[in-house]
Design a protein around this motif. Structure first.
Motif: not given
Ligand SMILES: [Zn+2]
Length: 701
Positions: A210-212, A322-326, A566-567, A619-621
């Protein structure tokens, strides 16, 4: 942003926050059978009591229970171990404690260094990424450490002889603990849960992927079209969301600001809703009109010299969620730790256990800000200053900052000249620190323990965990020098590094190194960042700019409080819908972002159903990290007040940072004389509003 190694951060946030938590552990559901029934423990306790006497009764009761609760059949004979390892002799207990403290400093410190090296190619700009770098970044060499410490019985010797303390205990009794008691509790609580290595490994892998993904999520701004027009300069490459948001803030001082801001908002909406064409991400060879959502091949003269080689085939096909898959992958990995963490059986619970502030109290603090009657009053003031009614982009209004009197270009010119490359910044650290009130000797000491590296992402600070090693400051310097955004972030990261140096090198027990939680290190970093212009020699704080600083702090806290809610809400949704796919998660995030917007922000800014609260990359990483930012503002404010009371920033910063990792309220009482609270910020905001006479006339736009 603070970063320990990726794995460490995520583990800290999601699983091992048990390091600091730890009511007496109970049996993990589905775990291996253990020796543990109380029936067997009873006679053993009697036996030890007969041998060591009444004075050891409490220690025996607690120690045996702590061992038995995590013992597995495969660990062997618990009774035999307990008989051999219970320590009643106070002298032996003391030297054992010191031995453990010294050894864990080395273990943790070296593992951190290994993690730093494994991730170096991913985190540091060492040239093009190799396929192997991704694999290395996903490896957590310490993933088996906790289990090894259990299997080697080191963990059990700790649990047998040193006390665990539940969050409730730490909150209610922490103020009365001695430093040594705190250190012993941190030592034992490290083993309050036993998460299998393969689960930890999977969490580390998801986190690093996710970070990458986020680290490469750049938008080439010159290639954004608004009805055929290019609003942004050549070569401007902004990472989402940090740079996009900061560009929007900077645009207030620009005559073409409103058009630029509108363009940025469209980009952000496309990212959140995943209607952004996948091909345009980090691609300077395609032009994209985010309004029409059309993609064309960039005419060769518009492509920047030295632009990375990317496919220039125009395609408007949306990024495939992809954002939400991560995010989902991080959730699924974290969820696997749940059965091994019965006292905090969700990633959400572990996150707040790790903060040592209960979720209800955090949500209440954030809601107190969001619903404060001061919000409409401040918004009226902003309307006056802007000479128009508020719009969606004013979520990120920054006109209370003295910096808005300087255009982004002016600031860029200053920082580029001063810092043409990162060595120039590194060399300037002693001067920066002296300007902040540290003595020359102290400034040199700290500077000698900060290593400056070129960052792939926007920048981060990486701590050290043993004396002899140094924290790292990762900063992004573009080819033509450090721009203002990069500089401001670097000053923020430097604040982290200075805290990291003091809280490691000057703390009395290395088991207490660090700060209570991320919000505190963010608060201390904000204290530095708030002085970024001053450090460039641009403005001296006077009563009027101090008043602006308060209003700016308040507005920023109001903004990020909603993002944090939200998070948290998204993570609750994922737990309620564990089988969701990325598209369903996308819809949920969009819906949750809209609901929070409509409830807290639409009454002030309009723009019903805006999805902007979902844009933060954390939120993602860095799942569930965001609540630390608004808490950081509240805490920063308390710290600022204290610094002002005391005079010089340097010595106060040092005194606070070297206190180390105790509960937030205990830390704050030492730092500023009272527990963590929203009141200082709210009171000061009220005062700033009522002293409006000093208000400068509205700036011409
Ligand atoms: Zn930070």
């Amino acid at each position: 942003m603070l970063r320990s190694t990726a794995a460490m951060l995520l583990l800290a946030a999601l699983a091992l926050s048990g390091c600091k938590s730890g009511a007496p552990p109970v049996r993990p559901a589905g775990g291996e059978a253990r020796m543990g029934p109380a029936a067997q423990a009873g006679p053993l306790k009697q036996e030890l009591l007969a041998r060591y006497g009444e004075s050891q009764k409490e220690r025996i009761e607690r120690g045996v229970d702590q061992v038995v609760s995590l013992w597995r059949a495969s660990d062997g004979d618990a009774a035999e171990f307990i008989r051999a390892h219970f320590i009643a002799d106070p002298v032996l207990l003391d030297v054992t404690f010191l031995r453990l403290e010294a050894t864990f400093e080395q273990l943790d410190g070296h593992f951190l260094e290994i993690g730093r090296e494994l991730r170096r190619p991913s985190d540091v700009d060492v040239g093009p990424l190799l396929p192997i770098d991704r694999l290395m970044a996903g490896l957590d060499a310490s993933a088996h450490l906790t289990e090894d410490l259990f299997q080697s019985k080191i963990a059990f010797e700790v649990l047998l002889n040193f006390p665990l303390a539940s969050l409730e205990e730490r909150l209610s009794r922490g103020a009365g603990y001695s430093r040594r008691q705190w250190a012993e509790i941190r030592l034992a609580n490290r083993f309050s849960r036993r998460i299998p290595p393969e689960v930890q490994q999977q969490m580390a892998k998801s986190a690093s992927e996710a970070e990458l993904y986020i680290a490469q999520y750049n938008i080439w701004m010159h290639h954004l079209l608004a009805g055929g027009e290019r609003l942004f300069p050549r070569g401007l490459r902004l990472i989402s969301h940090w740079n996009l948001r900061d560009e929007l803030k900077g645009d207030y001082a620009d005559p073409r600001g409103p058009a630029k801001q509108a363009q940025i908002l469209r980009v952000m909406e496309r990212i959140v809703t995943q209607t952004i064409p996948g091909a345009v991400i980090d691609n300077p060879r395609l032009d994209w009109d985010p309004g029409a959502n059309s993609v064309t091949t960039a005419p060769p003269p518009e492509v920047e010299e030295g632009a990375p080689n990317r496919d220039n085939k125009a395609s408007a096909a949306p990024e495939p969620n992809t954002r939400y898959a991560k995010l989902l992958s991080n959730f699924q990995a974290a969820k696997k730790a749940d059965p091994y963490s019965p006292i905090a059986p969700t990633a959400i619970a572990r996150s707040f256990e790790g903060r040592e502030i209960p979720e209800e109290r955090v949500v209440a603090l954030l809601t107190e800000i969001l619903t404060s009657p001061l919000v409409p009053k401040v918004s009226v003031l902003i309307e006056k200053r802007l000479g128009r009614s508020l719009r969606v982009q004013d979520l990120w209004y920054n006109g209370f900052q003295p910096r808005s009197t300087h255009s982004e270009e002016e600031l860029d010119a200053i920082t580029r000249k001063r810092y043409p490359h990162r060595d120039a910044f590194a060399k300037d650290i002693p001067r920066i620190l002296q300007k902040l009130g540290f003595t020359k000797q102290k400034a040199d000491f700290v500077a000698s323990h900060v290593v400056v590296d070129p960052s792939r992402g926007a920048g981060h600070a990486l701590q050290a965990a043993r004396r002899g090693d140094s924290p790292h400051l990762r900063t992004r310097v573009e080819k033509d020098g450090m721009n203002y955004k990069g500089y401001s972030i670097a000053i923020h990261e430097l604040g982290h590094n200075v805290e990291q140096v003091f809280s490691l090198y000057e703390v009395d027990h290395t088991l207490l190194s660090g700060v209570p939680n991320n919000a505190f290190t963010e608060a201390l970093a904000f204290v530095f960042q708030a002085r970024d212009l001053e450090l460039l020699g641009l403005s001296k704080p006077d009563a009027a700019s101090e008043r602006l600083r308060v209003l700016n702090d308040f507005w920023q806290t109001w903004e990020i409080a909603g993002v944090a809610l939200v998070d948290i809400a998204v993570w609750h949704w994922m737990y309620q819908h564990p089988g969701a796919d990325p598209a369903q998660l996308r819809d949920a995030v969009v819906q949750i972002a809209r609901e929070h917007w409509n409830k807290f922000y639409e009454p002030i800014l309009g723009g019903k159903d805006t999805v902007l609260l979902g844009i933060y990359s954390h939120m993602i990483s860095y799942p569930l990290y965001l609540p630390d930012y608004p808490l950081g503002h509240l805490i920063a404010f308390q710290i600022e007040e204290q610094v002002k009371k005391a005079g010089a920033l340097g010595p106060e910063f040092e005194r606070m940072a070297m206190y180390g990792s105790v509960t937030p309220d205990v830390w704050m009482v030492n730092a500023a004389g009272s527990p963590v609270s929203a009141e200082p910020l709210l009171r000061a905001t009220e005062k700033a509003l009522s002293s409006g006479d000093a208000e400068p006339s509205p700036r011409k736009k």
